[in-house]
Design a protein around this motif. Structure first.
Motif, mmCIF file in Angstrom:
data_model
loop_
_atom_site.group_PDB
_atom_site.id
_atom_site.type_symbol
_atom_site.label_atom_id
_atom_site.label_comp_id
_atom_site.label_asym_id
_atom_site.label_seq_id
_atom_site.Cartn_x
_atom_site.Cartn_y
_atom_site.Cartn_z
ATOM 1 N N ALA A 2 52.473 36.358 38.127
ATOM 2 C CA ALA A 2 51.839 37.355 38.991
ATOM 3 C C ALA A 2 50.317 37.196 38.974
ATOM 4 O O ALA A 2 49.746 36.780 37.976
ATOM 5 C CB ALA A 2 52.230 38.754 38.527
ATOM 6 N N TYR A 5 44.768 41.285 38.396
ATOM 7 C CA TYR A 5 43.942 42.192 39.197
ATOM 8 C C TYR A 5 42.835 42.812 38.354
ATOM 9 O O TYR A 5 43.098 43.303 37.254
ATOM 10 C CB TYR A 5 44.800 43.326 39.756
ATOM 11 C CG TYR A 5 45.944 42.876 40.637
ATOM 12 C CD1 TYR A 5 45.697 42.246 41.855
ATOM 13 C CD2 TYR A 5 47.271 43.093 40.255
ATOM 14 C CE1 TYR A 5 46.745 41.836 42.678
ATOM 15 C CE2 TYR A 5 48.332 42.692 41.072
ATOM 16 C CZ TYR A 5 48.052 42.067 42.275
ATOM 17 O OH TYR A 5 49.081 41.669 43.082
ATOM 18 N N THR A 29 51.845 48.238 37.052
ATOM 19 C CA THR A 29 51.255 46.915 37.267
ATOM 20 C C THR A 29 50.028 46.743 36.375
ATOM 21 O O THR A 29 49.163 47.618 36.346
ATOM 22 C CB THR A 29 50.827 46.762 38.744
ATOM 23 O OG1 THR A 29 51.962 47.012 39.574
ATOM 24 C CG2 THR A 29 50.268 45.370 39.016
ATOM 25 N N TYR A 99 47.206 45.222 51.360
ATOM 26 C CA TYR A 99 47.478 43.938 50.709
ATOM 27 C C TYR A 99 48.408 44.123 49.504
ATOM 28 O O TYR A 99 49.363 43.368 49.302
ATOM 29 C CB TYR A 99 46.162 43.274 50.264
ATOM 30 C CG TYR A 99 46.395 42.122 49.319
ATOM 31 C CD1 TYR A 99 46.845 40.888 49.788
ATOM 32 C CD2 TYR A 99 46.229 42.282 47.943
ATOM 33 C CE1 TYR A 99 47.116 39.845 48.906
ATOM 34 C CE2 TYR A 99 46.484 41.247 47.060
ATOM 35 C CZ TYR A 99 46.929 40.037 47.544
ATOM 36 O OH TYR A 99 47.207 39.006 46.673
ATOM 37 N N LEU A 100 48.127 45.138 48.692
ATOM 38 C CA LEU A 100 48.910 45.337 47.470
ATOM 39 C C LEU A 100 50.331 45.842 47.751
ATOM 40 O O LEU A 100 51.269 45.529 46.995
ATOM 41 C CB LEU A 100 48.213 46.338 46.539
ATOM 42 C CG LEU A 100 46.958 45.861 45.808
ATOM 43 C CD1 LEU A 100 46.355 47.024 45.006
ATOM 44 C CD2 LEU A 100 47.283 44.690 44.870
ATOM 45 N N HIS A 103 53.302 43.566 47.434
ATOM 46 C CA HIS A 103 53.364 42.979 46.085
ATOM 47 C C HIS A 103 53.886 43.986 45.072
ATOM 48 O O HIS A 103 54.531 43.614 44.094
ATOM 49 C CB HIS A 103 51.974 42.520 45.638
ATOM 50 C CG HIS A 103 51.441 41.351 46.405
ATOM 51 N ND1 HIS A 103 50.900 41.467 47.655
ATOM 52 C CD2 HIS A 103 51.388 40.027 46.103
ATOM 53 C CE1 HIS A 103 50.519 40.272 48.091
ATOM 54 N NE2 HIS A 103 50.808 39.381 47.172
ATOM 55 N N GLU B 119 50.451 33.056 49.674
ATOM 56 C CA GLU B 119 49.655 34.081 49.004
ATOM 57 C C GLU B 119 48.203 34.020 49.476
ATOM 58 O O GLU B 119 47.574 35.059 49.706
ATOM 59 C CB GLU B 119 49.734 33.873 47.490
ATOM 60 C CG GLU B 119 49.081 34.958 46.668
ATOM 61 C CD GLU B 119 49.682 36.340 46.929
ATOM 62 O OE1 GLU B 119 50.903 36.443 47.164
ATOM 63 O OE2 GLU B 119 48.907 37.312 46.921
ATOM 64 N N GLN B 122 47.877 35.496 52.900
ATOM 65 C CA GLN B 122 47.863 36.965 52.883
ATOM 66 C C GLN B 122 46.489 37.500 52.508
ATOM 67 O O GLN B 122 46.038 38.513 53.052
ATOM 68 C CB GLN B 122 48.908 37.494 51.900
ATOM 69 C CG GLN B 122 50.334 37.358 52.421
ATOM 70 C CD GLN B 122 51.346 37.975 51.466
ATOM 71 O OE1 GLN B 122 51.136 39.060 50.947
ATOM 72 N NE2 GLN B 122 52.443 37.287 51.235
#
Lengths: 273, 273
Positions: A2, A5, A29, A99-100, A103, B119, B122
């Motif tokens: 992943a 962030y 997350t 965007y998130l 995901h 990815e 995006q």
């Protein structure tokens, strides 16, 4: 693997950064924060240091793809390519949330059911984005209620104008937006959510918006709740607060108190009328 | 088969609908307009008639997938499913633009190059969305310059406040935003665009924003252009106007004149300072 962030935001207010934090916290997350003002300001209005495009204001989300890409894409890309493109920096609260959302599973798309029609999935994501944007519009209007003339000047320099704008917010705008949110929940397939049958960025944003309004305009918020006209909105706000991961977050030190950010309590701007 | 698009917007102003129109016009995408106010209002604040979610305000984009889906998905979905979900209605200008961008090739993603890394694609789309959102933020600030107190009241009821807010817009906000747009173009790989090497929703939105500001604040816009500080911004605006499809559109009757929408020319709100 992943992406990593890092959220860049001011250290002293929940502000718009809170909408991003809630998305991470609600879904468990992993993320870190960088809220050293000097580091933060480097990212804003300064394209030369962190690349293209530059940012107008925080929150800025840093997305580190190196780890994922260096194992996955080594064959097709040179290390120079990776270096020049990652980490990526993304600003604008609704752009970060949109965007998130896929995901983090906050995009309103039922996994498994519509997968045969990616076009419908894209529309569903866009509709969640629509609702989230409308919630963030009211967030901006709350900000402008104490800064109706100049965002860079002090509140104390625009009190008469703020009183007028806050009165319009209390009497006209809050009921108009809350009516829409109430109808959105009522017309949804599941009254526990604004959209679809699972938690989305819209539900989390509504929680934060209502919570902030209750802090900034306690009398007006209480009167709106008491009217019973927006029962589904206030019920959804409470339900989000009780989600185990959100509850734990709200009780933690990571949840910052309101102060002089978007949601400010000036008694002279509040009223029961 | 491509989706059919119907744009629902007010008949008398370019307004926020113009940002959507430009995306269709620039790419030669077929669309129709429905701007009969009665039909339009049915879509706004009225969830029961057009389904979930309801809309706060136009523009509302109608997306008709039936034709495409009835041939493609007949095996997996019943006709009832299709009927209950399509047409879809989507509002919020930035949500519509972010949805349309990849369909219309306005999303800043180089076809062929990054396809091995969805990815990164995006993130590129999200960064175009970021820039477009910032342009639309200034669009909203321009609106608030003539309606700083109450959006539902007349301008004439808030002239003193509008003069203060417009002065802040002219002196503080316009230079701050234009500086960011100038730096965005300067830091891009291609100074003909805000992002990437092809036309995006951000370029089209910047064109419309600058064009509207030149109408509403002609003195101030001329002074900003003359300063030379934002040369890339004004050059990009002119370059978009000269794109063959945009030029033809601007010369057509489909391009509505500015009047009493977001961009209004009140001489008392303009100034050269």
């Amino acid at each position: 693997m992943a992406p990593k962030y890092v959220l860049h935001y001011w250290p002293s207010i929940p502000g718009r950064g809170e909408y991003i934090r809630l998305a991470f916290e609600a879904t468990g997350t992993a993320y870190t924060e960088s809220n050293e003002p000097k580091t933060l300001l480097k990212h804003v209005m300064s394209c030369s240091k962190v690349g293209h495009p530059p940012h107008f204001a925080p929150p800025v989300l840093e997305i580190q793809l190196e780890a994922a890409r260096s194992t996955k894409s080594r064959k097709t890309e040179t290390s120079e390519d990776v270096k020049s493109s990652s980490p990526f920096f993304l600003s604008q609260t609704p752009a970060i949330l949109a965007y998130l959302a896929p995901h983090l599973g906050l995009d309103g798309v039922k996994k498994g059911k519509n997968e045969e029609d990616p076009e419908v999935d894209q529309i569903r994501r866009a509709q969640v984005n629509q609702i989230t944007l409308t919630i963030l519009d009211l967030n901006s209007e709350v900000h402008d209620s104490h800064h109706p003339v100049a965002s860079s000047a002090y509140y104390e320099e625009q009190v008469p104008e703020a009183k007028k704008r806050a009165e319009d917010l209390r009497k006209v705008r809050l009921p108009k937006f809350l009516k829409l949110f109430e109808e959105t929940i009522a017309s949804n397939e599941d009254e526990d959510h604004l959209y679809g049958s699972s938690l989305t960025t819209a539900d989390l944003a509504l929680f934060q918006l209502i919570d902030g309004i209750q802090f900034a305009f306690p009398k007006r918020a209480a009167a709106l709740e008491k009217s019973g006209k927006y029962a589904k909105v206030f019920a959804l706000k409470q339900a989000v607060a009780k989600l185990p991961k959100i509850k734990a977050y709200l009780e933690s030190e990571r949840r910052l108190p309101y102060s002089d950010g978007i949601f400010r309590h000036y008694p002279e701007l509040d009223g029961e009328d």
